[in-house]
Write a protein that holds these residues in place. Structure first.
Motif, PDB file in Angstrom:
ATOM      1  N   ALA A  47      32.582  47.699 -36.565  1.00  0.00           N
ATOM      2  CA  ALA A  47      31.288  47.035 -36.391  1.00  0.00           C
ATOM      3  C   ALA A  47      31.482  45.580 -35.967  1.00  0.00           C
ATOM      4  N   GLU A  48      32.485  44.934 -36.542  1.00  0.00           N
ATOM      5  CA  GLU A  48      32.775  43.545 -36.177  1.00  0.00           C
ATOM      6  C   GLU A  48      33.204  43.448 -34.712  1.00  0.00           C
ATOM      7  N   ALA A  49      34.066  44.368 -34.286  1.00  0.00           N
ATOM      8  CA  ALA A  49      34.524  44.367 -32.893  1.00  0.00           C
ATOM      9  C   ALA A  49      33.364  44.650 -31.941  1.00  0.00           C
ATOM     10  N   ALA A  50      32.493  45.574 -32.324  1.00  0.00           N
ATOM     11  CA  ALA A  50      31.344  45.910 -31.479  1.00  0.00           C
ATOM     12  C   ALA A  50      30.380  44.733 -31.370  1.00  0.00           C
ATOM     13  N   GLU A  51      30.220  43.989 -32.458  1.00  0.00           N
ATOM     14  CA  GLU A  51      29.343  42.814 -32.429  1.00  0.00           C
ATOM     15  C   GLU A  51      29.914  41.745 -31.494  1.00  0.00           C
ATOM     16  N   LYS A  52      31.217  41.531 -31.563  1.00  0.00           N
ATOM     17  CA  LYS A  52      31.846  40.559 -30.670  1.00  0.00           C
ATOM     18  C   LYS A  52      31.683  40.981 -29.212  1.00  0.00           C
ATOM     19  N   ALA A  53      31.820  42.281 -28.957  1.00  0.00           N
ATOM     20  CA  ALA A  53      31.653  42.788 -27.592  1.00  0.00           C
ATOM     21  C   ALA A  53      30.217  42.584 -27.117  1.00  0.00           C
ATOM     22  N   ALA A  54      29.260  42.748 -28.023  1.00  0.00           N
ATOM     23  CA  ALA A  54      27.854  42.557 -27.659  1.00  0.00           C
ATOM     24  C   ALA A  54      27.573  41.100 -27.309  1.00  0.00           C
ATOM     25  N   VAL A  55      28.187  40.187 -28.048  1.00  0.00           N
ATOM     26  CA  VAL A  55      28.017  38.756 -27.756  1.00  0.00           C
ATOM     27  C   VAL A  55      28.600  38.429 -26.384  1.00  0.00           C
ATOM     28  N   GLU A  56      29.800  38.927 -26.123  1.00  0.00           N
ATOM     29  CA  GLU A  56      30.448  38.653 -24.835  1.00  0.00           C
ATOM     30  C   GLU A  56      29.629  39.215 -23.675  1.00  0.00           C
ATOM     31  N   ALA A  57      29.094  40.422 -23.855  1.00  0.00           N
ATOM     32  CA  ALA A  57      28.294  41.040 -22.799  1.00  0.00           C
ATOM     33  C   ALA A  57      26.991  40.269 -22.589  1.00  0.00           C
ATOM     34  N   ALA A  58      26.407  39.779 -23.681  1.00  0.00           N
ATOM     35  CA  ALA A  58      25.172  38.995 -23.572  1.00  0.00           C
ATOM     36  C   ALA A  58      25.422  37.685 -22.830  1.00  0.00           C
ATOM     37  N   GLU A  59      26.596  37.115 -23.028  1.00  0.00           N
ATOM     38  CA  GLU A  59      26.954  35.892 -22.302  1.00  0.00           C
ATOM     39  C   GLU A  59      27.117  36.192 -20.811  1.00  0.00           C
ATOM     40  N   GLU A  60      27.755  37.322 -20.503  1.00  0.00           N
ATOM     41  CA  GLU A  60      27.941  37.708 -19.101  1.00  0.00           C
ATOM     42  C   GLU A  60      26.595  37.946 -18.412  1.00  0.00           C
ATOM     43  N   ALA A  61      25.635  38.456 -19.177  1.00  0.00           N
ATOM     44  CA  ALA A  61      24.307  38.736 -18.611  1.00  0.00           C
ATOM     45  C   ALA A  61      23.448  37.479 -18.510  1.00  0.00           C
ATOM     46  N   GLY A  62      23.925  36.381 -19.087  1.00  0.00           N
ATOM     47  CA  GLY A  62      23.147  35.147 -19.053  1.00  0.00           C
ATOM     48  C   GLY A  62      22.109  35.051 -20.150  1.00  0.00           C
ATOM     49  N   TRP A  63      22.151  35.981 -21.093  1.00  0.00           N
ATOM     50  CA  TRP A  63      21.195  35.940 -22.200  1.00  0.00           C
ATOM     51  C   TRP A  63      21.583  34.872 -23.214  1.00  0.00           C
ATOM     52  N   ILE A  64      22.875  34.668 -23.354  1.00  0.00           N
ATOM     53  CA  ILE A  64      23.386  33.643 -24.261  1.00  0.00           C
ATOM     54  C   ILE A  64      24.159  32.629 -23.433  1.00  0.00           C
ATOM     55  N   ARG A  65      23.867  31.368 -23.658  1.00  0.00           N
ATOM     56  CA  ARG A  65      24.607  30.302 -22.987  1.00  0.00           C
ATOM     57  C   ARG A  65      25.424  29.565 -24.041  1.00  0.00           C
ATOM     58  N   PRO A  66      26.740  29.734 -24.009  1.00  0.00           N
ATOM     59  CA  PRO A  66      27.589  29.096 -25.018  1.00  0.00           C
ATOM     60  C   PRO A  66      27.304  27.602 -25.132  1.00  0.00           C
ATOM     61  N   GLY A  67      27.102  27.153 -26.350  1.00  0.00           N
ATOM     62  CA  GLY A  67      26.849  25.740 -26.593  1.00  0.00           C
ATOM     63  C   GLY A  67      25.381  25.364 -26.579  1.00  0.00           C
TER      64      GLY A  67
END
Length: 204
Positions: free
Chosen positions: A163-183
């Protein structure tokens, strides 16, 4: 019972007592190796916080880029609020792996719902990364549900790690999609009044 039989009987009893003692020691050692409720909470809380942050970022993204999609804006905001409520419930209670994992599960499920709204408003040229991000969010939701499932109740280290690995993957994918902007500082989401439906979903 002759003397030989008596000695054999005593030896058998001594062997059984020794084996029982070994089993008891092995059980105690196993119990000592089990993570404490507080240690397990750290992992569940981290996943719940991450999922709630994903949902909040998506709510902000949908509001900024999909204002013409009123239904999507409302659903994304609702999902972010549910995720925030799940995180709040976790932080307000005593450590309990079963309850904590359910909160993490519901935060991940809410984030997955918000992701669907992000995909709904996506421009045509963003179709692929948003589809991948939505799939990753659903994967995180499923993994969190498995970790919280009956028979595991948030204590299965293997499922918790998945579950932890899947959550990290979801964050990374959201960043790639532009949904999350680091910082980027995303406005916090008010939890609002916890409806009976939400509390029932959280099994509270």
């Amino acid at each position: 019972m002759n003397e030989h039989d008596h000695e054999a009987h005593n030896a058998h009893e001594a062997h059984e007592a020794h084996e029982a003692h070994k089993d008891h020691e092995a059980h105690e050692a196993h119990e000592e190796r089990q993570p404490t409720a507080a240690a397990l909470r750290a992992g569940h809380a981290a996943r719940a916080e991450s999922a709630a942050a994903r949902a909040a970022a998506l709510c902000h993204h949908v509001e900024r880029h999909g204002a013409e999609h009123a239904d999507a804006v409302w659903k994304a905001a609702h999902a972010a609020r549910v995720a925030a409520q799940a995180l709040a419930v976790l932080s307000e209670s005593a450590p309990d792996p079963a309850a904590d994992s359910r909160c993490a599960r519901n935060a991940a499920a809410a984030a997955a719902q918000a992701s669907q709204m992000g995909r709904l408003i996506a421009a045509a040229d963003d179709a692929e990364p948003t589809a991948l991000a939505c799939r990753a969010a659903l994967g995180a939701s499923r993994a969190a549900a498995a970790a919280a499932g009956a028979g595991h109740s948030g204590r299965n280290e293997g499922l918790n790690s998945e579950a932890e690995a899947a959550e990290k993957a979801a964050v990374e994918a959201a960043e790639e999609a532009g949904w999350i902007r680091p910082g980027e500082q995303v406005p916090s989401v008010a939890t609002g009044v916890r409806s009976p439906e939400v509390l029932a979903m959280l099994h509270l």
